[in-house]
Design a protein around this motif. Structure first.
Motif, mmCIF file in Angstrom:
data_model
loop_
_atom_site.group_PDB
_atom_site.id
_atom_site.type_symbol
_atom_site.label_atom_id
_atom_site.label_comp_id
_atom_site.label_asym_id
_atom_site.label_seq_id
_atom_site.Cartn_x
_atom_site.Cartn_y
_atom_site.Cartn_z
ATOM 1 N N HIS A 79 5.149 -8.323 2.629
ATOM 2 C CA HIS A 79 5.951 -8.915 3.696
ATOM 3 C C HIS A 79 6.015 -7.970 4.903
ATOM 4 C CE1 HIS A 79 8.990 -11.336 5.628
ATOM 5 N NE2 HIS A 79 9.732 -10.254 5.785
ATOM 6 N N ALA A 80 6.195 -6.695 4.650
ATOM 7 C CA ALA A 80 6.257 -5.721 5.740
ATOM 8 C C ALA A 80 4.937 -5.684 6.508
ATOM 9 C CB ALA A 80 6.597 -4.336 5.192
ATOM 10 N N VAL A 81 3.824 -5.681 5.782
ATOM 11 C CA VAL A 81 2.507 -5.663 6.437
ATOM 12 C C VAL A 81 2.302 -6.950 7.239
ATOM 13 C CG1 VAL A 81 0.017 -5.651 6.022
ATOM 14 C CG2 VAL A 81 1.500 -4.065 4.778
ATOM 15 N N ALA A 82 2.694 -8.079 6.667
ATOM 16 C CA ALA A 82 2.560 -9.359 7.383
ATOM 17 C C ALA A 82 3.398 -9.347 8.660
ATOM 18 C CB ALA A 82 2.971 -10.520 6.476
ATOM 19 N N TRP A 83 4.592 -8.777 8.605
ATOM 20 C CA TRP A 83 5.455 -8.703 9.791
ATOM 21 C C TRP A 83 4.789 -7.851 10.868
ATOM 22 C CZ3 TRP A 83 7.775 -5.226 12.951
ATOM 23 C CH2 TRP A 83 8.778 -5.696 13.795
ATOM 24 N N LEU A 84 4.251 -6.716 10.460
ATOM 25 C CA LEU A 84 3.578 -5.837 11.424
ATOM 26 C C LEU A 84 2.412 -6.566 12.091
ATOM 27 C CD1 LEU A 84 3.585 -2.520 9.358
ATOM 28 C CD2 LEU A 84 4.895 -2.974 11.443
ATOM 29 N N ARG A 85 1.646 -7.288 11.313
ATOM 30 C CA ARG A 85 0.495 -8.016 11.877
ATOM 31 C C ARG A 85 0.959 -9.136 12.809
ATOM 32 N NH1 ARG A 85 -2.918 -8.108 6.319
ATOM 33 N NH2 ARG A 85 -3.976 -6.129 6.629
ATOM 34 N N ARG A 86 1.974 -9.888 12.395
ATOM 35 C CA ARG A 86 2.481 -10.985 13.228
ATOM 36 C C ARG A 86 2.960 -10.479 14.581
ATOM 37 N NH1 ARG A 86 5.024 -12.873 8.884
ATOM 38 N NH2 ARG A 86 7.035 -12.072 9.540
ATOM 39 N N HIS A 87 3.541 -9.292 14.578
ATOM 40 C CA HIS A 87 4.073 -8.729 15.817
ATOM 41 C C HIS A 87 3.069 -7.796 16.504
ATOM 42 C CE1 HIS A 87 7.720 -10.261 13.911
ATOM 43 N NE2 HIS A 87 8.162 -10.381 15.158
ATOM 44 N N LEU A 90 0.135 -1.947 15.461
ATOM 45 C CA LEU A 90 -0.960 -1.215 14.851
ATOM 46 C C LEU A 90 -0.503 -0.707 13.486
ATOM 47 C CD1 LEU A 90 -3.811 -0.055 15.266
ATOM 48 C CD2 LEU A 90 -2.722 1.983 16.233
ATOM 49 N N LEU A 91 -1.261 -1.026 12.452
ATOM 50 C CA LEU A 91 -0.852 -0.650 11.097
ATOM 51 C C LEU A 91 -0.899 0.869 10.923
ATOM 52 C CD1 LEU A 91 -2.638 -3.315 8.861
ATOM 53 C CD2 LEU A 91 -0.246 -3.223 9.535
ATOM 54 N N PRO A 92 0.182 1.444 10.398
ATOM 55 C CA PRO A 92 0.171 2.887 10.102
ATOM 56 C C PRO A 92 -0.620 3.124 8.818
ATOM 57 C CG PRO A 92 2.235 1.919 9.410
ATOM 58 C CD PRO A 92 1.453 0.821 10.063
ATOM 59 N N GLY A 93 -0.727 4.366 8.413
ATOM 60 C CA GLY A 93 -1.350 4.672 7.137
ATOM 61 C C GLY A 93 -0.593 3.978 6.010
ATOM 62 N N VAL A 94 -1.278 3.639 4.948
ATOM 63 C CA VAL A 94 -0.684 2.858 3.860
ATOM 64 C C VAL A 94 0.532 3.555 3.250
ATOM 65 C CG1 VAL A 94 -2.142 3.789 2.008
ATOM 66 C CG2 VAL A 94 -1.242 1.462 1.834
#
Length: 190
Positions: A79-87, A90-94
């Motif tokens: 969910h957190a990754v999906a939120w970052l992508r929707r907004h 830029l994805l941080p390190g895993v």
């Protein structure tokens, strides 16, 4: 059910594996109508619980007996990754979202512990101290009282009969034997 295996029966209406990304998008997406319905709940924990049950009933097809039987860390991470992508962030390190999920999980576990401890204290003010005492290992023993109670009894014959007779003769003592372990073999098997 004779035609179902034990695994199939246990898997019915529960999370078997982590939902796939398409399943997450289909069953766990909360639209405006969902969010308006969730907003009607009184407190944050009610809103969260309602949202979890809403998504669970969509995905699994029924309400869970234990709402905590959800693959929380993975679902929260996704969910957190999906939120970052929707907004368009830029994805941080895993390790960054993984650490955040771990922190949230620890906070939730601590809140659960405090809630259970308060409920136990309200039920019986001595109960939390009695439970902690079960974890302590006395100096003259190698295991805690809890571990002793978990292990199968080895008393047979006369010793077990004496404990049963003692419990049957004094009903007020029976509960104390089961909790405190007076009498050795008295572990609820009578």
């Amino acid at each position: 059910m004779e035609f179902l295996t034990d695994e199939q029966a246990a898997a019915y209406g529960s999370f078997i594996e982590e939902p796939t990304q398409p399943e997450m998008e289909r069953f766990f997406y909360l639209d405006d109508v969902d969010r308006d319905l969730i907003a009607l709940r009184r407190a944050d924990h009610h809103r969260l619980g309602f949202a979890v049950q809403l998504c669970t009933v969509r995905y699994v097809g029924r309400f869970l007996e234990d709402p905590l039987d959800v693959p929380w860390p993975v679902a929260l991470f996704d969910h957190a990754v999906a939120w970052l992508r929707r907004h368009r962030v830029l994805l941080p390190g895993v390790s960054v979202p993984a650490r955040q999920v771990s922190t949230v999980r620890e906070i939730a576990e601590q809140r659960l512990y405090v809630t259970v401890a308060k409920a136990a204290r309200r039920a019986d003010p001595r109960l939390p101290d009695d439970l902690v005492a079960l974890l302590e290992v006395p100096e003259d023993r190698r295991i805690s009282e809890l571990e002793r109670l978990r292990r199968p009894t080895r008393d047979t014959g006369r010793g077990a009969d004496q404990v049963r007779e003692k419990g049957a003769a004094d009903p007020t003592l029976r509960g104390k034997e089961l909790v405190s372990g007076y009498g050795g073999a008295g572990r609820g098997r009578w």
